[in-house]
Design an enzyme around this catalytic site. Structure first.
Site, PDB file in Angstrom:
ATOM      1  N   ASP A   1     -13.472  -1.200  -4.681  1.00 15.76           N
ATOM      2  CA  ASP A   1     -13.166  -1.717  -3.342  1.00 15.76           C
ATOM      3  C   ASP A   1     -14.007  -2.969  -3.110  1.00 15.76           C
ATOM      4  O   ASP A   1     -15.077  -3.136  -3.695  1.00 15.76           O
ATOM      5  CB  ASP A   1     -13.482  -0.655  -2.285  1.00 15.76           C
ATOM      6  CG  ASP A   1     -12.656  -0.841  -1.024  1.00 15.76           C
ATOM      7  OD1 ASP A   1     -11.770   0.006  -0.759  1.00 15.76           O
ATOM      8  OD2 ASP A   1     -12.872  -1.845  -0.295  1.00 15.76           O
TER       9      ASP A   1
ATOM     10  N   ASP B   1     -13.344  -7.987  -5.567  1.00 15.84           N
ATOM     11  CA  ASP B   1     -12.111  -8.408  -4.893  1.00 15.84           C
ATOM     12  C   ASP B   1     -10.972  -8.388  -5.915  1.00 15.84           C
ATOM     13  O   ASP B   1     -11.033  -9.111  -6.925  1.00 15.84           O
ATOM     14  CB  ASP B   1     -12.326  -9.818  -4.329  1.00 15.84           C
ATOM     15  CG  ASP B   1     -11.124 -10.338  -3.554  1.00 15.84           C
ATOM     16  OD1 ASP B   1      -9.997  -9.813  -3.750  1.00 15.84           O
ATOM     17  OD2 ASP B   1     -11.303 -11.275  -2.768  1.00 15.84           O
TER      18      ASP B   1
ATOM     19  N   ASN C   1      -3.621   0.287  -5.236  1.00 15.54           N
ATOM     20  CA  ASN C   1      -3.512   0.733  -3.842  1.00 15.54           C
ATOM     21  C   ASN C   1      -4.021  -0.299  -2.845  1.00 15.54           C
ATOM     22  O   ASN C   1      -3.591  -0.296  -1.693  1.00 15.54           O
ATOM     23  CB  ASN C   1      -4.306   2.044  -3.698  1.00 15.54           C
ATOM     24  CG  ASN C   1      -4.528   2.441  -2.260  1.00 15.54           C
ATOM     25  OD1 ASN C   1      -3.634   2.936  -1.587  1.00 15.54           O
ATOM     26  ND2 ASN C   1      -5.740   2.192  -1.756  1.00 15.54           N
TER      27      ASN C   1
ATOM     28  N   TYR D   1       4.359  -8.805   4.306  1.00 15.26           N
ATOM     29  CA  TYR D   1       4.080  -7.446   3.806  1.00 15.26           C
ATOM     30  C   TYR D   1       5.335  -6.836   3.174  1.00 15.26           C
ATOM     31  O   TYR D   1       5.274  -6.252   2.084  1.00 15.26           O
ATOM     32  CB  TYR D   1       3.587  -6.615   4.988  1.00 15.26           C
ATOM     33  CG  TYR D   1       3.065  -5.227   4.662  1.00 15.26           C
ATOM     34  CD1 TYR D   1       1.806  -5.057   4.095  1.00 15.26           C
ATOM     35  CD2 TYR D   1       3.808  -4.092   4.969  1.00 15.26           C
ATOM     36  CE1 TYR D   1       1.309  -3.778   3.831  1.00 15.26           C
ATOM     37  CE2 TYR D   1       3.323  -2.821   4.718  1.00 15.26           C
ATOM     38  CZ  TYR D   1       2.071  -2.666   4.151  1.00 15.26           C
ATOM     39  OH  TYR D   1       1.591  -1.410   3.893  1.00 15.26           O
TER      40      TYR D   1
ATOM     41  N   LYS E   1       5.671  -5.790  -0.697  1.00 15.23           N
ATOM     42  CA  LYS E   1       5.920  -4.393  -1.064  1.00 15.23           C
ATOM     43  C   LYS E   1       7.244  -4.237  -1.816  1.00 15.23           C
ATOM     44  O   LYS E   1       7.396  -3.316  -2.624  1.00 15.23           O
ATOM     45  CB  LYS E   1       5.889  -3.505   0.194  1.00 15.23           C
ATOM     46  CG  LYS E   1       4.483  -3.380   0.821  1.00 15.23           C
ATOM     47  CD  LYS E   1       3.490  -2.750  -0.130  1.00 15.23           C
ATOM     48  CE  LYS E   1       2.167  -2.420   0.545  1.00 15.23           C
ATOM     49  NZ  LYS E   1       1.177  -1.861  -0.400  1.00 15.23           N
TER      50      LYS E   1
HETATM   51  N1  NAD Z   1      -1.230   3.666   6.145  1.00 20.28           N
HETATM   52  C1  NAD Z   1       0.078   3.514   6.053  1.00 20.28           C
HETATM   53  O1  NAD Z   1       0.845   3.887   6.960  1.00 20.28           O
HETATM   54  C2  NAD Z   1       0.672   2.903   4.813  1.00 20.28           C
HETATM   55  C3  NAD Z   1       2.062   2.967   4.665  1.00 20.28           C
HETATM   56  C4  NAD Z   1       2.641   2.429   3.541  1.00 20.28           C
HETATM   57  C5  NAD Z   1       1.854   1.814   2.576  1.00 20.28           C
HETATM   58  N2  NAD Z   1       0.512   1.750   2.757  1.00 20.28           N
HETATM   59  C6  NAD Z   1      -0.264   1.083   1.719  1.00 20.28           C
HETATM   60  O2  NAD Z   1      -1.232   1.973   1.202  1.00 20.28           O
HETATM   61  C7  NAD Z   1      -2.362   1.230   0.746  1.00 20.28           C
HETATM   62  C8  NAD Z   1      -3.617   1.800   1.390  1.00 20.28           C
HETATM   63  O3  NAD Z   1      -3.470   1.726   2.797  1.00 20.28           O
HETATM   64  P1  NAD Z   1      -4.472   2.443   3.812  1.00 20.28           P
HETATM   65  O4  NAD Z   1      -3.691   2.766   5.013  1.00 20.28           O
HETATM   66  O5  NAD Z   1      -5.251   3.499   3.114  1.00 20.28           O
HETATM   67  O6  NAD Z   1      -5.428   1.188   4.180  1.00 20.28           O
HETATM   68  P2  NAD Z   1      -7.005   1.065   4.432  1.00 20.28           P
HETATM   69  O7  NAD Z   1      -7.198  -0.245   5.110  1.00 20.28           O
HETATM   70  O8  NAD Z   1      -7.530   2.290   5.093  1.00 20.28           O
HETATM   71  O9  NAD Z   1      -7.597   0.995   2.939  1.00 20.28           O
HETATM   72  C9  NAD Z   1      -7.370  -0.121   2.131  1.00 20.28           C
HETATM   73  C10 NAD Z   1      -8.595  -0.368   1.271  1.00 20.28           C
HETATM   74  O10 NAD Z   1      -8.325  -1.496   0.437  1.00 20.28           O
HETATM   75  C11 NAD Z   1      -9.496  -2.294   0.376  1.00 20.28           C
HETATM   76  N3  NAD Z   1      -9.150  -3.676   0.043  1.00 20.28           N
HETATM   77  C12 NAD Z   1      -8.476  -4.553   0.827  1.00 20.28           C
HETATM   78  N4  NAD Z   1      -8.403  -5.742   0.216  1.00 20.28           N
HETATM   79  C13 NAD Z   1      -9.032  -5.617  -0.976  1.00 20.28           C
HETATM   80  C14 NAD Z   1      -9.284  -6.504  -2.064  1.00 20.28           C
HETATM   81  N5  NAD Z   1      -8.884  -7.801  -2.034  1.00 20.28           N
HETATM   82  N6  NAD Z   1      -9.952  -6.042  -3.149  1.00 20.28           N
HETATM   83  C15 NAD Z   1     -10.376  -4.751  -3.186  1.00 20.28           C
HETATM   84  N7  NAD Z   1     -10.175  -3.870  -2.182  1.00 20.28           N
HETATM   85  C16 NAD Z   1      -9.500  -4.295  -1.093  1.00 20.28           C
HETATM   86  C17 NAD Z   1     -10.095  -2.176   1.775  1.00 20.28           C
HETATM   87  O11 NAD Z   1     -11.482  -2.528   1.766  1.00 20.28           O
HETATM   88  C18 NAD Z   1      -9.838  -0.696   2.094  1.00 20.28           C
HETATM   89  O12 NAD Z   1     -10.914   0.114   1.678  1.00 20.28           O
HETATM   90  C19 NAD Z   1      -2.086  -0.226   1.104  1.00 20.28           C
HETATM   91  O13 NAD Z   1      -1.542  -0.902  -0.015  1.00 20.28           O
HETATM   92  C20 NAD Z   1      -1.051  -0.116   2.202  1.00 20.28           C
HETATM   93  O14 NAD Z   1      -0.248  -1.264   2.289  1.00 20.28           O
HETATM   94  C21 NAD Z   1      -0.095   2.277   3.852  1.00 20.28           C
END
Ligand code: NAD
Length: 250
Positions: A38, A64, A91, A155, A159
């Protein structure tokens, strides 16, 4: 069902919190050695420490995912710590919402880079190890938003792009015993969605439109990822599994 994940080495990007953290935990509970990756050092360290306290084999790399040097270091450190990499879960991702007429070029680039370029760089960095061992599992986290959400052109495009990447790599790498699949979650309660403006309204609308009548939990997604990453799923590749409580069908 024994998923056959004992001692498999798994990198989960964006696993400091949310869906990524739940996925890392689930893979660890199934016996995998996990790498918490992360860009946020605080959440990454906290999650790694929590999993270690549960008795799991864990390594933590802060970096990153959009920077090639960071991604290469992630894979090099994984190999140094655990010998190889068997599983990659792409993810890391986030939205920067807005209608096209007001969306800045910067917000387009940020979202497309973290979701698409990040996955591309990570796939490229792990592939030599997976090819050499003739075994690999890549699970890319897409979203139901790949269908197209108003206010989420960046987005939704990223996706949808993830699904194209998944399918292309499934065709390229299957001969090496590597499967590549996508998981497309619906609405999942995490800090990412709690930070959205009008979160309560978005949540209520999502739950109303969901046949099982609840919001998703990070563990719902983690279960699907663990299955696709498993030994059992070796004949599944190039698929997108929607984990939406039935909302995808509506
Ligand atoms: N929560 C939802 O409803 C949902 C729905 C569909 C898809 N998603 C996808 O699931 C994934 C996780 O989502 P979430 O809800 O757990 O989000 P979140 O924000 O809780 O977690 C995302 C994590 O990714 C890390 N991150 C962001 N940019 C980064 C980078 N450049 N390098 C390394 N780490 C990085 C952040 O620090 C964070 O810890 C994402 O790809 C999101 O698009 C989420």
């Amino acid at each position: 069902m024994d998923l056959g994940l004992t001692d498999k080495v798994a990198i989960v990007t964006g696993s400091g919190r949310g869906i990524g953290a739940a996925t890392a935990q689930r893979l660890a509970q199934e016996g995998a050695k996990v790498v918490i990756a992360d860009r946020d050092p605080d959440t990454a360290t906290a999650t790694a420490n929590r999993l270690r306290a549960e008795g799991h084999a864990v390594h933590c790399v802060v970096g990153d995912i959009t920077r090639q040097a960071d991604v290469q270091r992630l894979v090099d450190e994984t190999v140094a710590a655990f010998g190889t990499v068997h599983i990659l879960v792409n993810n890391a991702g986030f939205p920067r919402d807005g209608f096209l007429t007001t969306m800045s070029e910067e917000d387009w680039d940020l979202v497309v880079d973290v979701i698409l370029k990040g996955a591309f760089l990570a796939c490229k960095a792990v592939m030599p190890h997976m090819i050499a061992q003739r075994w690999g599992r890549i699970v890319n986290i897409s979203s139901r938003a790949h269908l197209g959400n108003p206010g989420q052109a960046n987005y939704s495009a990223a996706k949808a792009g993830i699904i194209g990447l998944t399918n292309a790599l499934a065709l390229e790498e299957g001969r090496y015993g590597i499967t590549i699949n996508a998981v497309a979650p619906g609405f999942v309660e995490t800090e990412m969605v709690r930070a959205l403006p009008h979160y309560e309204q978005i949540r209520d609308r999502a739950v109303r439109g969901t046949p099982v009548q609840r919001a998703g939990r990070p563990e719902d997604i983690a279960t699907a990822v663990a299955f696709l990453a498993s030994e059992c799923a070796g004949y599944i590749s190039g698929e997108t599994l929607h984990v939406t409580g039935g909302r995808y069908a509506s």
